[in-house]
Structures are given as C-alpha cells and as structure tokens.
Design an enzyme around this catalytic site. Structure first.
Site, short mmCIF file in Angstrom:
data_model
loop_
_atom_site.label_atom_id
_atom_site.label_comp_id
_atom_site.label_asym_id
_atom_site.label_seq_id
_atom_site.Cartn_x
_atom_site.Cartn_y
_atom_site.Cartn_z
N GLY A 41 0.84 -1.20 0.00
CA GLY A 41 0.00 0.00 0.00
C GLY A 41 0.87 1.24 0.00
O GLY A 41 1.87 1.30 0.71
N VAL A 72 17.20 8.08 -1.42
CA VAL A 72 18.00 6.94 -1.88
C VAL A 72 18.78 7.34 -3.14
O VAL A 72 20.01 7.11 -3.24
CB VAL A 72 17.09 5.71 -2.18
CG1 VAL A 72 17.87 4.62 -2.91
CG2 VAL A 72 16.50 5.16 -0.87
N GLY A 85 4.25 -7.08 4.02
CA GLY A 85 4.36 -8.04 2.91
C GLY A 85 5.57 -7.72 2.03
O GLY A 85 6.27 -8.63 1.56
N ASP A 133 -0.08 2.00 8.59
CA ASP A 133 -0.64 1.24 9.73
C ASP A 133 0.21 1.30 11.00
O ASP A 133 -0.28 1.04 12.09
CB ASP A 133 -0.81 -0.24 9.34
CG ASP A 133 -1.92 -0.42 8.33
OD1 ASP A 133 -2.59 0.56 7.99
OD2 ASP A 133 -2.12 -1.57 7.87
N GLY A 192 -10.49 13.41 20.53
CA GLY A 192 -11.48 13.44 21.61
C GLY A 192 -12.63 12.45 21.43
O GLY A 192 -13.79 12.78 21.68
N ARG A 234 -24.06 12.72 30.51
CA ARG A 234 -23.13 13.73 31.05
C ARG A 234 -23.31 15.09 30.37
O ARG A 234 -22.62 16.04 30.71
CB ARG A 234 -21.68 13.26 30.88
CG ARG A 234 -21.26 12.15 31.84
CD ARG A 234 -19.74 12.04 31.93
NE ARG A 234 -19.09 11.95 30.63
CZ ARG A 234 -18.92 10.83 29.93
NH1 ARG A 234 -19.33 9.68 30.42
NH2 ARG A 234 -18.33 10.83 28.75
N LYS A 258 -23.13 15.67 26.92
CA LYS A 258 -22.39 15.91 25.66
C LYS A 258 -23.38 16.10 24.51
O LYS A 258 -24.43 15.44 24.48
CB LYS A 258 -21.51 14.70 25.37
CG LYS A 258 -20.31 14.61 26.28
CD LYS A 258 -19.13 14.03 25.55
CE LYS A 258 -17.85 14.29 26.30
NZ LYS A 258 -16.67 13.96 25.52
N ARG A 281 -24.66 8.30 12.71
CA ARG A 281 -24.23 8.38 11.31
C ARG A 281 -22.86 7.74 11.22
O ARG A 281 -22.12 7.69 12.20
CB ARG A 281 -24.10 9.85 10.85
CG ARG A 281 -25.41 10.57 10.78
CD ARG A 281 -26.23 10.09 9.59
NE ARG A 281 -27.44 10.87 9.40
CZ ARG A 281 -28.60 10.66 10.02
NH1 ARG A 281 -28.70 9.66 10.90
NH2 ARG A 281 -29.65 11.40 9.76
N HIS A 296 -9.47 4.96 1.76
CA HIS A 296 -8.18 5.29 1.14
C HIS A 296 -7.84 6.77 1.17
O HIS A 296 -6.71 7.15 0.85
CB HIS A 296 -8.14 4.78 -0.31
CG HIS A 296 -8.05 3.28 -0.38
ND1 HIS A 296 -9.12 2.47 -0.12
CD2 HIS A 296 -7.00 2.46 -0.64
CE1 HIS A 296 -8.75 1.20 -0.24
NE2 HIS A 296 -7.47 1.16 -0.55
O1 F6P Z 1 -1.43 -1.84 4.76
C1 F6P Z 1 -1.90 -0.59 4.55
C2 F6P Z 1 -3.36 -0.60 4.24
O2 F6P Z 1 -3.72 0.74 4.02
C3 F6P Z 1 -4.27 -1.24 5.30
O3 F6P Z 1 -4.56 -0.41 6.38
C4 F6P Z 1 -5.47 -1.59 4.49
O4 F6P Z 1 -6.18 -2.66 5.08
C5 F6P Z 1 -4.90 -2.00 3.18
O5 F6P Z 1 -3.67 -1.31 3.05
C6 F6P Z 1 -5.78 -1.71 1.99
O6 F6P Z 1 -5.18 -2.21 0.85
P1 F6P Z 1 -5.64 -1.95 -0.64
O7 F6P Z 1 -5.13 -0.61 -1.03
O8 F6P Z 1 -4.99 -3.04 -1.41
O9 F6P Z 1 -7.13 -1.98 -0.65
#
Ligand code: F6P
Length: 321
Positions: free
Chosen positions: A11, A23, A104, A127, A185, A211, A213, A245, A251
């Site tokens: 990803g 690099v 991976g 992640d 929060g 409370r 909120k 909601r 992404h």
């Molecule tokens: O590993 C990063 C990540 O953004 C995960 O949080 C998510 O589950 C996965 O990639 C989504 O992958 P793809 O872009 O292949 O849908």
C-alpha cells in the site's frame, strides 16, 4: 557496489517519494548508479527498470503517493517467483536493492536476502504495524488527515446532537484508530487488539449523553470486530440519546502530501538505507528507534508483531470521559 535499485511496494504511504529521492541522491553522492523498479515486485519480474538521476527526483519531496508506483504481487510469494526476480536483478547488473514498503513487501525483501542478494528494507505503511521502528513512513501524515476529518465531523455532530462512527484503516493494528481517538477526543475506540462488545459501545454513548455531551465520536479500526456496519445497526435499535451516522474514511487516509515529520523520517531512512548497503550491512530494515535511526534484521521485522501499546489504549479510555 556500483549499481543499486529502489522500489516502493504494498500500500502506498505519504513519504515514499521523499524516501526515493533520498536513496537516489545519497547513492549518487557516493558515485553509485540507481535504477527505479516500477510497480514493485511485479515490475521486478517484468524487468521494468528505469535509470534514475538526481533530476528525476526533483520536486517530489512534498508529493504524496509514489512516482515509482506500487503493487501487491502473489507470484513473488513463491520460490520460483523469487528466483526469477533475482535473475532480473542480475541481468540488469544490480548489486543491491532498497525496498520501501510494509509487512508483505519486507517479506519479499527478506526472501531475496535469503537467496543471497544484498537488500535493505525501509518501513513505509500508514498502519504503524512494523516491528523495529517506532514510526513507519506515512503514519504521521495519515494521523493528520484523520484528525482533520474528525474535527470536521465533530462540527456537524454537535450541530445535530449525533454520534459519528468513523472507520479508519488498520487491518491488524489499531494504532491509527487509538491515536486519532485520543487526539480527536473520541468517546470510544474499537481496535483489533482489544475485544469490545456492542453493549459496551451503547453504554459509553448513553453515559456521554447523560453527562450532557452534544456529540459523540467513535473511531473504529478497519480490522476491529464487530465491524462498523454492525455497530451502527445495533445502535439504531438502542436509544442512547444520539442519532447515529457513519463515515468510512478508507483510502483518503493514504493520500496527501507528506507532513514535515514524514519528509524528514523518509529522508533519514533513505540515506541510512544506502549507507547500510554500501557498508555491507544487509538483510536489515532501517527504522526510527527513539530519536535515532537504527537497524533490525529483516527476519525480526517480518516475524515479530507490533501492536498499539497498552499505555495508549488506557489513555484513550481514561480521557474519553
Ligand atoms: O497496509 C496498509 C493498508 O492501508 C491497510 O490499512 C489496508 O487494510 C490496506 O492497506 C488496503 O489495501 P488496498 O489498497 O490493497 O485496498
């Protein structure tokens, strides 16, 4: 070592471009030629290599995504695929490889190391689930994106006296959900590392309502159970005081220009990766360890788990009052 290659894999993560730039420029400064491999291990198998000079990485330090593009490749998980990859590297006269990516991708890098090829990994994944580095490239930018969304959703939540359930990425790791929950929060956070019952969610919301909120935020990691739709369906049938909601950020969290923190981290890691290759320290991943850049073996980086710390989980619970 005269020629090395670099790829981004798995990803994408904001900060991969500054890592590529570092690099290329660090290698060039040492008189080493660099090739970019397009689309990760798929491009490696297809022989999609491109010579990269300092000019090719001009102006990318602040750009999201990756100019080399990325991919997930099933064939490279097989020994046959890995041997084909090694052959392509040899055909192009490549003597060392930098792999920028997540879990991976680092496994792919480790397999090449086990076949005797000099490889250095750079952790790039929003992640923050990679062992051996306090932060991976892209995490800080992703957190900023989530917090921006949480702040906006809170405005509309308060106006309507609603509870917003917000799903953020994190397949196996609740880091993004926990930290953004603390900083945004949230009334509750649901993550893969810790079971949470629907009844507990309903109680947390009811308490918040009692409370006084006028809004409630629940951050749910993509990999948490129960999933966001189940939580929403359950809450619809339970009178907590708030209308419900939900928003799946998906992404969106992977995009955007890298933050200052990610640019610096990516730059430091990219430079260090080249220095490792030149110094013969291979089969390792470079990582942020405290304030310093250190290394960990690719075996450890890919074998050992990294979960969100219990300290953060407790903090999120304690402050959601
Ligand atoms: O590993 C990063 C990540 O953004 C995960 O949080 C998510 O589950 C996965 O990639 C989504 O992958 P793809 O872009 O292949 O849908």
């Amino acid at each position: 070592m005269r020629t090395i290659a670099v790829m981004t894999s798995g990803g994408d993560a904001p900060g991969m471009n500054p890592a590529i730039r570092a690099v290329v420029r660090a290698a060039t400064a040492h008189g080493i030629e660099v090739y970019g491999i397009r689309q990760a291990f798929s491009g490696l198998l297809a022989g999609d290599f491109e010579r990269m000079t300092n000019r090719d990485v001009s102006g990318i330090i602040g750009r999201g995504g990756t100019i080399l593009q990325t991919a997930r490749n099933a064939e490279f998980r097989t020994l046959q695929g890995q041997k084909r990859g090694l052959r392509r590297l040899n055909e192009h006269g490549i003597e060392g490889l930098v792999v920028i990516g997540g879990d991976g991708s680092l496994r792919g890098a480790h397999s090449l190391h086990e076949l005797g090829f000099p490889v250095v990994g750079v952790p790039g994944s929003i992640d923050n689930d990679i062992y051996g580095t306090d932060m991976s490239i892209g995490v800080d930018t992703a957190l900023n994106t989530i917090i921006d969304a949480l702040d906006k959703l809170r405005d509309t939540a308060s106006s309507h006296e609603r509870c917003f359930l917000i799903e953020v990425m994190g397949r196996n790791c609740g880091y993004l959900a926990t930290i953004s929950g603390i900083l945004g929060g949230a009334e509750f956070v649901m993550i893969p590392e810790r079971p949470f019952t629907l009844q507990e969610v309903a109680e947390a919301l009811e308490n918040a309502y009692m409370r006084g909120k006028n809004h409630a935020i629940g951050v749910i990691a993509e990999g948490a159970t129960p999933r966001i739709h189940e939580v929403a369906a359950f809450l619809e049938g339970h009178e907590t005081g708030f209308e419900v909601r939900m928003t799946v950020l998906g992404h969106v969290v992977r995009g955007g220009d890298p933050s200052a923190f990610d640019r610096l981290l990516a730059t430091r890691l990219g430079v260090h990766a080249v220095e490792c290759l030149l110094g013969g320290e291979t089969g390792v991943m470079v990582g942020l360890q405290g304030r310093d850049i250190g290394t960990v073996s690719l075996a450890d980086a890919t074998d050992k788990d990294k979960n969100v710390s219990t300290e953060y989980i407790q903090m999120a619970d304690m402050l959601a009052r």
